[in-house]
Every structure is written in structure tokens, then in C-alpha cells.
Motif scaffolding. Sequence first.
Motif, PDB file in Angstrom:
ATOM      1  N   VAL A  25      10.057   3.250   9.479  1.00 32.51           N
ATOM      2  CA  VAL A  25       9.336   2.194   8.758  1.00 32.51           C
ATOM      3  C   VAL A  25       8.263   1.603   9.671  1.00 32.51           C
ATOM      4  N   PRO A  26       7.002   2.029   9.511  1.00 32.14           N
ATOM      5  CA  PRO A  26       5.939   1.434  10.328  1.00 32.14           C
ATOM      6  C   PRO A  26       5.488   0.101   9.729  1.00 32.14           C
ATOM      7  N   THR A  27       5.359  -0.922  10.566  1.00 34.65           N
ATOM      8  CA  THR A  27       4.916  -2.241  10.086  1.00 34.65           C
ATOM      9  C   THR A  27       3.993  -2.878  11.122  1.00 34.65           C
ATOM     10  N   MET A  28       3.362  -3.968  10.681  1.00 38.55           N
ATOM     11  CA  MET A  28       2.582  -4.774  11.621  1.00 38.55           C
ATOM     12  C   MET A  28       3.326  -6.077  11.944  1.00 38.55           C
ATOM     13  N   GLY A  29       4.604  -6.117  11.598  1.00 44.61           N
ATOM     14  CA  GLY A  29       5.418  -7.254  11.986  1.00 44.61           C
ATOM     15  C   GLY A  29       5.225  -8.479  11.105  1.00 44.61           C
ATOM     16  N   LEU A  31       7.744  -9.945   9.763  1.00 46.08           N
ATOM     17  CA  LEU A  31       8.480  -9.287   8.687  1.00 46.08           C
ATOM     18  C   LEU A  31       8.920 -10.246   7.591  1.00 46.08           C
ATOM     19  N   HIS A  32       8.884  -9.738   6.375  1.00 47.31           N
ATOM     20  CA  HIS A  32       9.355 -10.494   5.209  1.00 47.31           C
ATOM     21  C   HIS A  32      10.195  -9.548   4.353  1.00 47.31           C
ATOM     22  N   GLU A  33      10.603 -10.024   3.188  1.00 47.99           N
ATOM     23  CA  GLU A  33      11.533  -9.214   2.387  1.00 47.99           C
ATOM     24  C   GLU A  33      10.933  -7.896   1.888  1.00 47.99           C
ATOM     25  N   GLY A  34       9.599  -7.827   1.846  1.00 43.39           N
ATOM     26  CA  GLY A  34       8.969  -6.548   1.490  1.00 43.39           C
ATOM     27  C   GLY A  34       9.286  -5.496   2.537  1.00 43.39           C
ATOM     28  N   HIS A  35       9.062  -5.865   3.800  1.00 48.73           N
ATOM     29  CA  HIS A  35       9.383  -4.940   4.892  1.00 48.73           C
ATOM     30  C   HIS A  35      10.885  -4.619   4.903  1.00 48.73           C
ATOM     31  N   LEU A  36      11.679  -5.662   4.665  1.00 54.60           N
ATOM     32  CA  LEU A  36      13.131  -5.461   4.749  1.00 54.60           C
ATOM     33  C   LEU A  36      13.622  -4.507   3.660  1.00 54.60           C
ATOM     34  N   ALA A  37      12.953  -4.544   2.491  1.00 53.26           N
ATOM     35  CA  ALA A  37      13.325  -3.606   1.415  1.00 53.26           C
ATOM     36  C   ALA A  37      13.093  -2.166   1.884  1.00 53.26           C
ATOM     37  N   LEU A  38      12.010  -1.948   2.617  1.00 51.24           N
ATOM     38  CA  LEU A  38      11.732  -0.600   3.147  1.00 51.24           C
ATOM     39  C   LEU A  38      12.820  -0.201   4.147  1.00 51.24           C
ATOM     40  N   MET A  39      13.163  -1.152   5.009  1.00 46.87           N
ATOM     41  CA  MET A  39      14.169  -0.864   6.042  1.00 46.87           C
ATOM     42  C   MET A  39      15.539  -0.579   5.410  1.00 46.87           C
ATOM     43  N   TYR A 143       8.617   5.274   5.209  1.00 42.37           N
ATOM     44  CA  TYR A 143       8.700   4.359   4.070  1.00 42.37           C
ATOM     45  C   TYR A 143       7.468   3.466   3.982  1.00 42.37           C
ATOM     46  N   PHE A 144       6.904   3.384   2.751  1.00 44.18           N
ATOM     47  CA  PHE A 144       5.697   2.600   2.516  1.00 44.18           C
ATOM     48  C   PHE A 144       5.860   1.777   1.239  1.00 44.18           C
ATOM     49  N   GLY A 145       5.131   0.661   1.179  1.00 43.27           N
ATOM     50  CA  GLY A 145       5.238  -0.232   0.028  1.00 43.27           C
ATOM     51  C   GLY A 145       4.164   0.050  -1.018  1.00 43.27           C
ATOM     52  N   GLN A 146       4.576  -0.068  -2.262  1.00 44.59           N
ATOM     53  CA  GLN A 146       3.648   0.111  -3.388  1.00 44.59           C
ATOM     54  C   GLN A 146       2.560  -0.964  -3.393  1.00 44.59           C
ATOM     55  N   LYS A 147       2.827  -2.078  -2.739  1.00 48.43           N
ATOM     56  CA  LYS A 147       1.819  -3.143  -2.683  1.00 48.43           C
ATOM     57  C   LYS A 147       0.504  -2.616  -2.115  1.00 48.43           C
ATOM     58  N   ASP A 148       0.613  -1.703  -1.153  1.00 47.21           N
ATOM     59  CA  ASP A 148      -0.579  -1.088  -0.576  1.00 47.21           C
ATOM     60  C   ASP A 148      -0.745   0.295  -1.214  1.00 47.21           C
ATOM     61  N   ALA A 149      -1.024   0.291  -2.508  1.00 49.83           N
ATOM     62  CA  ALA A 149      -0.995   1.535  -3.295  1.00 49.83           C
ATOM     63  C   ALA A 149      -2.037   2.540  -2.816  1.00 49.83           C
ATOM     64  N   VAL A 171       8.307   2.274  -1.944  1.00 49.51           N
ATOM     65  CA  VAL A 171       9.202   1.192  -2.384  1.00 49.51           C
ATOM     66  C   VAL A 171       8.387   0.181  -3.200  1.00 49.51           C
ATOM     67  N   GLU A 172       8.968  -0.246  -4.316  1.00 47.75           N
ATOM     68  CA  GLU A 172       8.338  -1.232  -5.207  1.00 47.75           C
ATOM     69  C   GLU A 172       7.893  -2.492  -4.464  1.00 47.75           C
ATOM     70  N   THR A 173       6.893  -3.144  -4.973  1.00 45.85           N
ATOM     71  CA  THR A 173       6.414  -4.406  -4.380  1.00 45.85           C
ATOM     72  C   THR A 173       7.474  -5.502  -4.528  1.00 45.85           C
ATOM     73  N   VAL A 174       7.779  -6.156  -3.440  1.00 47.36           N
ATOM     74  CA  VAL A 174       8.725  -7.271  -3.472  1.00 47.36           C
ATOM     75  C   VAL A 174       7.906  -8.559  -3.615  1.00 47.36           C
ATOM     76  N   ARG A 175       8.346  -9.424  -4.519  1.00 52.95           N
ATOM     77  CA  ARG A 175       7.575 -10.630  -4.835  1.00 52.95           C
ATOM     78  C   ARG A 175       8.365 -11.903  -4.585  1.00 52.95           C
ATOM     79  N   ALA A 181       2.996 -11.545  -4.500  1.00 50.70           N
ATOM     80  CA  ALA A 181       3.486 -10.436  -3.685  1.00 50.70           C
ATOM     81  C   ALA A 181       3.736 -10.933  -2.265  1.00 50.70           C
ATOM     82  N   LYS A 182       4.885 -10.595  -1.721  1.00 50.75           N
ATOM     83  CA  LYS A 182       5.177 -10.996  -0.336  1.00 50.75           C
ATOM     84  C   LYS A 182       4.167 -10.344   0.590  1.00 50.75           C
ATOM     85  N   SER A 183       3.668 -11.112   1.519  1.00 54.39           N
ATOM     86  CA  SER A 183       2.702 -10.595   2.484  1.00 54.39           C
ATOM     87  C   SER A 183       2.775 -11.440   3.752  1.00 54.39           C
TER      88      SER A 183
HETATM   89  P1  AMP Z   1       2.286  -4.252   6.971  1.00 53.53           P
HETATM   90  O1  AMP Z   1       3.175  -4.891   7.975  1.00 53.53           O
HETATM   91  O2  AMP Z   1       1.540  -5.222   6.110  1.00 53.53           O
HETATM   92  O3  AMP Z   1       1.409  -3.170   7.536  1.00 53.53           O
HETATM   93  O4  AMP Z   1       3.245  -3.501   5.959  1.00 53.53           O
HETATM   94  C1  AMP Z   1       4.156  -2.530   6.419  1.00 53.53           C
HETATM   95  C2  AMP Z   1       4.720  -1.822   5.219  1.00 53.53           C
HETATM   96  O5  AMP Z   1       5.392  -2.762   4.378  1.00 53.53           O
HETATM   97  C3  AMP Z   1       3.631  -1.160   4.352  1.00 53.53           C
HETATM   98  O6  AMP Z   1       4.099   0.098   3.896  1.00 53.53           O
HETATM   99  C4  AMP Z   1       3.482  -2.130   3.214  1.00 53.53           C
HETATM  100  O7  AMP Z   1       3.027  -1.531   2.014  1.00 53.53           O
HETATM  101  C5  AMP Z   1       4.905  -2.636   3.054  1.00 53.53           C
HETATM  102  N1  AMP Z   1       4.905  -3.933   2.369  1.00 53.53           N
HETATM  103  C6  AMP Z   1       4.200  -5.034   2.700  1.00 53.53           C
HETATM  104  N2  AMP Z   1       4.402  -6.015   1.788  1.00 53.53           N
HETATM  105  C7  AMP Z   1       5.255  -5.508   0.870  1.00 53.53           C
HETATM  106  C8  AMP Z   1       5.843  -6.027  -0.316  1.00 53.53           C
HETATM  107  N3  AMP Z   1       5.607  -7.260  -0.751  1.00 53.53           N
HETATM  108  N4  AMP Z   1       6.676  -5.232  -1.012  1.00 53.53           N
HETATM  109  C9  AMP Z   1       6.930  -3.959  -0.593  1.00 53.53           C
HETATM  110  N5  AMP Z   1       6.406  -3.415   0.521  1.00 53.53           N
HETATM  111  C10 AMP Z   1       5.583  -4.178   1.240  1.00 53.53           C
END
Ligand code: AMP
Length: 291
Positions: A25-29, A31-39, A143-149, A171-175, A181-183
Motif C-alpha cells: 500500500v503506497p501512501t503519502m502518509g 493516514l486516514h480511514e481511506g488509507h486504512l481501508a486499503l491496508m 492497493y489503490f483508492g478509487q478516489k484517485d480514479a 478500493v472504494e472511496t471512503v467518505r 471524501a476522506k483526504s
Molecule cells: P495518498 O496518500 O493521498 O497518496 O493516497 C494513498 C492511497 O490511498 C491512494 O491509492 C489513494 O487513492 C488512496 N486513498 C486516499 N483517499 C482515499 C479515500 N478517501 N478512500 C479510498 N482510498 C483513498
Amino acid sequence: MQVVRSKRALKAILSQQVNKIIGFVPTMGYLHEGHLALMKKARLENEFVVASVFVNPTQFGPSEDLEAYPRDEEKDQKQSERAGVDLLFIPSVEEIYPKDVSAQIKAVQAVDVLDGKARPGHFDGVLTVLLKLFMLVQPDRAYFGQKDAQQVAVVQNFVSDYFLPVNIRVVETVREPDGLAKSSRNVNLLEEERKEAPVIHQALLAGKARILDGCQNEKEILDAVREVLRAATLKLDYLALYSYPDFKPVTDFTKPIILAIAVQYEKARLIDNEIVRVSGGETNATNDDVC
Ligand code: AMP
């Protein structure tokens, strides 16, 4: 959970995971529930889960929010551990970019619209860092989020074109409960902006409803979205409708469509989208005269 910062330490731990299926699961940190759903999904589907926290400078434009990007490494570690991550990689910029690269990656498909157009070079930076991370982690699944389609589409094309041996999972967008949308960037919203921001998703849903009602007039669909945003203070960066996942003008409304939006608030740029599948049995249409 183990935390490593160097490529060497990462490799040492990975070399002990003989024959294990690895999820990444690559992220930019921040972290919120969107990232956690991927994890959590990665935890369910793999024997060993690696996550990375790296604010990748090459995907930020010169006037973008690299410096203001929120960071909280301590909290990220706790959250990752709770989500079931086995190994958290938190490299420095020097660790990932020790010198200028000898060949560059340039995204050329599905990038002439939306964020690809609004943020020149953004997806080049995304693919560059992902190739480096994929080579280091060698995951079976990422794993990637649909939020960044659009990112999902660009990454899937890249992996397919270059036969990268990794399976991309979406993974579906977590809101938030109010639909926002969580960001990680939501923390940079001013109080009044945060109150208003759920209107972004409400507006997308209004457009989606028009499509599901059978409307095939792009202008009227987008007007339905704009109408919901009329009183909002946000600045619209883009609002558009494309076929999905190829991001071309819509010619067939029975195929999947993406309704995508980007808005600029004072200190935060937010994106969101809805995928609409009329042929998936989701339609509300009752007659032809709907727009
Ligand atoms: P980021 O840290 O913003 O680069 O996001 C890391 C990963 O988490 C990317 O694949 C994003 O699409 C995913 N992500 C970010 N926000 C959400 C969200 N609200 N729901 C689902 N996935 C998300």
C-alpha cells in the motif's frame, strides 16, 4: 510491525519472507480511514503487508502544496500497525532519489484531461515513484483508492504495458459521514470550508442521478452538478464527464462513465468522482424524456 527507512533494511526484512504473498500500500502518509481501508484489504488478501509513507516531490508541481502537505509520522505508525501492516517503509527523499535519473517516465495515455491536464507532470512523478517502490518491494498485489480514479487508470495501463508482475487492486472511496471524501488535505480546510465541502459529493450525486434517469445530454448533466454548487464559495478547477476507464468523451451512455471534479479552497485542492454504470442495472430511467 517493523519500521524501516533505508532500502537496505527493507530488503533485509523482505528477504526473510520466503515465498510469501506480498501486498503493498503506497501512501503519502497523514493516514486516514481511506488509507486504512486499503491496508485492511491488503491484510485480508496477503500473507505479508508492506506500506510506504513517502511524500513524493516529483508528483508535485512548482506552485503546489508540497511544503504544506500534512505529516504526522508517529500517528501513521500507530494507524498502520492497527490496520495490520507488517512492514512500514518511511524513506527520505534522498533514499528514493539519490541522483538524477538516466531515463524518464512520461505518462501519455488518459492524461490529457482532469488532473493530468491540471497538474502537468503529476502522473509522470506518480509512475516514477511507483516503479521505484515496486522494484524495491516486489509486491504481488498493490492497493489503490478509487478516489484517485485517473491515477488507477494510469497505473493499471502502466503495469499492463510494461508487464510489471503486480496485480492492481482498487478500493472504494471512503467518505466522512457527511459524504466528503476522506483526504489528507481535508485538514487544510478552514472551518467554514469544511462545513461547505460535503456539497462536492452532493453535486456529483445530482449529476449521477441525471445520468441514471436516462439523461444523455452532457451539458444538462453538468448543469445539474453546477446547480448544487451554485451558492458554494469553492472555486471549480474542473468538472467533467468521460468514459471510464479510458477518459474519452462520452459517446455511449450505457458504458461506464466517470463524473469527476476538482475544487480549490484557500489552502486545499480536493478531488472526487462518481462512476456511473447505467447498464449495470443501476438505472432509474422510466421514459426517454428526461433532460
Ligand atoms: P495518498 O496518500 O493521498 O497518496 O493516497 C494513498 C492511497 O490511498 C491512494 O491509492 C489513494 O487513492 C488512496 N486513498 C486516499 N483517499 C482515499 C479515500 N478517501 N478512500 C479510498 N482510498 C483513498
